[in-house]
Design a protein around this motif. Structure first.
Motif, short mmCIF file in Angstrom:
data_model
loop_
_atom_site.label_atom_id
_atom_site.label_comp_id
_atom_site.label_asym_id
_atom_site.label_seq_id
_atom_site.Cartn_x
_atom_site.Cartn_y
_atom_site.Cartn_z
N GLU A 166 32.03 100.24 76.22
CA GLU A 166 30.24 100.92 76.70
C GLU A 166 29.13 100.65 76.27
O GLU A 166 28.05 101.18 77.06
CB GLU A 166 30.98 101.84 75.59
CG GLU A 166 31.87 102.88 75.61
CD GLU A 166 32.33 103.76 74.52
OE1 GLU A 166 33.10 104.36 74.22
OE2 GLU A 166 32.52 103.19 73.48
N GLU A 225 33.05 104.79 87.74
CA GLU A 225 32.65 105.83 87.94
C GLU A 225 30.66 105.33 87.66
O GLU A 225 29.93 105.18 88.67
CB GLU A 225 32.98 107.05 88.35
CG GLU A 225 33.82 107.70 89.41
CD GLU A 225 33.63 109.45 89.62
OE1 GLU A 225 32.98 110.04 88.87
OE2 GLU A 225 34.56 109.40 89.86
N LYS A 226 31.10 105.15 86.06
CA LYS A 226 29.65 104.66 85.66
C LYS A 226 29.01 103.62 86.11
O LYS A 226 27.99 102.42 86.35
CB LYS A 226 30.19 105.31 84.05
CG LYS A 226 28.74 104.74 83.38
CD LYS A 226 27.71 105.57 83.75
CE LYS A 226 25.72 104.94 82.69
NZ LYS A 226 24.84 106.02 83.16
N LEU A 231 27.89 99.23 79.45
CA LEU A 231 27.70 99.86 80.22
C LEU A 231 25.94 100.25 80.30
O LEU A 231 25.43 100.46 80.72
CB LEU A 231 27.97 100.97 80.88
CG LEU A 231 29.96 100.67 81.29
CD1 LEU A 231 30.47 100.95 81.16
CD2 LEU A 231 29.39 100.01 82.74
N GLN A 260 27.88 103.45 89.87
CA GLN A 260 26.70 103.66 89.61
C GLN A 260 25.62 102.49 89.59
O GLN A 260 24.34 102.32 89.20
CB GLN A 260 26.74 104.64 89.13
CG GLN A 260 27.46 106.29 89.23
CD GLN A 260 27.66 107.17 88.84
OE1 GLN A 260 27.17 107.22 87.60
NE2 GLN A 260 28.55 108.34 89.45
N GLU A 261 25.60 101.98 88.50
CA GLU A 261 24.71 101.14 87.69
C GLU A 261 25.45 99.30 88.24
O GLU A 261 24.96 98.34 87.77
CB GLU A 261 25.09 101.07 86.03
CG GLU A 261 25.81 102.12 85.46
CD GLU A 261 23.77 102.74 85.47
OE1 GLU A 261 22.96 101.76 85.76
OE2 GLU A 261 23.45 103.72 84.86
N TYR A 271 34.96 104.48 82.82
CA TYR A 271 33.63 104.27 83.44
C TYR A 271 33.92 103.47 84.95
O TYR A 271 33.61 103.23 84.89
CB TYR A 271 33.44 102.61 82.08
CG TYR A 271 34.01 102.89 80.54
CD1 TYR A 271 33.41 104.27 79.83
CD2 TYR A 271 34.97 102.40 79.96
CE1 TYR A 271 33.33 104.76 78.82
CE2 TYR A 271 35.43 103.06 78.42
CZ TYR A 271 34.22 103.87 77.94
OH TYR A 271 34.33 104.88 76.78
#
Length: 418
Positions: free
Chosen positions: A102, A130-131, A105, A134-135, A128
């Motif tokens: 976490e 997809e996150k 990210l 995205q990042e 996590y």
């Protein structure tokens, strides 16, 4: 933003048995330009680790010591904000791993670890993936003995069939044909935690595609023993690490299916075993079919779990330097091309070898080189777009090339004559 960070790499859990050995491996590579540090919960233990490392290289006297604890998110954020890649050896990951992911990210820091806890990996994917995409952050678990040899070995075989024969792969079967090594206390304690986990149902635990966004051809199977003439006509028994390795390989198949022109093949199947003489194979199979199901049920109850944790080796213990140096392993992989019904079969044999204790000597090599692949070759990685990836989909040939430099490991594949 990454180029301005203070540290290229931080080893999180450096005071543990595997963490300190990983630091030793990094020191032995003598990277003059690598900016790195070590992190852990206890300053006293970090100081002790530092003194041990100074014996290998006097320049380590200047290495930064970072106090960080999974129970204190602010301490994680503080060092990750200054770090390009974090390498974690802190298990059980189901207890300590999620806060670090976490924080990675939040701070846009790449991540690798040595976990074999597929139940935890599933939760990380669901929360996590997809996150991370995205990042553009790489989160790559299972970068040790589980599951680099299986995952990269299969990737190597699939790539060879595609390049040399212009074929998709119908099947890969893998056997651990040679191995010498022993587990550390930390690994044993992590296994207890994994077996006692209640987050997955029995059906989920048996799902071959638990970690995959797509379902393929493989089905659950009973861990029975059998002879396989592709592996010298020797007995094949259940390989305990196949529980995680097979799921990682199938996730690689599934993720590559979604990348244009990189599919393993729609019919792809994967199976993993261990080569043993008849009596050990029979005894192992008997234990797995009788005692293991009972132990798995009992470990769900706290008193029995505490009893097992107390009588089995504790974390922080493991094979000494001489024992690690005598360790080795060899996987053999048989790949079958996806051909037309009346065409001659196309089959290849791959070999993956390591030359030290697989769980510690070579695991330290594999996870360190995974992290260094990101540090030095991010733009060349197949997974540079980010996500919760596998060694094959995140690091691919870049990691194979790093592992085979100077004969550190062997990854080879050749045609099987028809």
């Amino acid at each position: 933003m990454m180029t301005s960070r203070k540290y290229d790499l931080v080893v999180y859990g450096a005071t543990g048995f595997t963490g300190e050995l990983t630091c030793e491996y990094i020191i032995e590579q003598k990277y003059k330009d690598l900016k790195w540090a070590i992190a852990g919960r206890s300053l006293a233990k970090l100081e002790k680790t530092k003194q041990n490392l100074i014996k290998l290289d006097e320049s380590i006297k200047d290495i930064d010591l970072i106090i960080a604890d999974a129970s204190n998110p602010e301490s994680l954020d503080a060092f990750l904000a200054q770090t390009k890649v974090v390498l974690s050896t802190v298990g059980p990951f189901i207890k300590y791993g999620t806060p670090l992911v976490e924080a990675c990210l939040r701070q846009k820091t790449h991540y690798v670890d040595i976990t074999g806890e597929y139940n935890w990996i599933k939760s990380v994917i669901e929360k996590y993936h997809e996150k991370a995409q995205q990042e553009n952050i790489l989160i790559i678990p299972a970068c040790g003995f589980d599951s680099v040899p299986s995952d990269l070995g299969t990737f190597m075989v699939v790539d060879y069939l595609a390049r040399q024969h212009q074929l998709h792969t119908a099947e890969v079967k893998t056997s651990l044909v040679k191995v010498k090594g022993r587990p550390s206390g930390g690994t044993i304690q992590t296994l207890i935690e994994s077996l006692s986990d209640k987050s997955l149902s029995s059906t989920e635990n048996l799902d071959p595609y638990l970690l995959s966004p797509h379902k393929g051809q493989d089905k659950p199977y009973i861990p029975w023993m059998y002879k396989d003439y592709d592996f010298g006509g020797k007995w094949q028994a259940f390989f305990i690490m196949s529980v995680i390795n097979e799921k990682i390989v199938r996730r690689s198949w599934s993720l590559y299916t979604d990348r244009p022109g990189q599919s393993y093949g729609k019919l792809f199947k994967y199976r993993e075993s261990m080569t043993l003489p008849f009596l050990p194979a029979f005894l192992l199979t008997s234990v797995l079919l009788t005692m293991m199901p009972i132990a798995t049920i009992l470990l769900k109850f706290a008193p029995f779990r505490r009893f097992a944790q107390n009588i089995l080796p504790a974390g922080g213990t493991g094979p000494n330097r001489e024992e690690r140096a005598k360790g080795h392993f060899q996987f053999e992989l048989i790949g079958t091309g996806e051909t037309e019904p009346y065409d001659p079969p196309v089959r290849v044999r791959g070999v993956v070898k390591g030359f030290s204790d697989p769980g510690y000597g070579d695991t330290c090599r594999m996870v360190a080189e995974s992290a260094l692949s990101i540090v030095y070759s991010l733009d060349s990685l197949p997974g540079k777009q980010g996500g919760v990836l596998t060694p094959a989909t995140g690091l691919g040939k870049v990691l194979i090339d790093r592992l085979t430099t100077n004969g550190g490991m062997v990854f080879e594949v050749n045609d099987i004559p028809t």
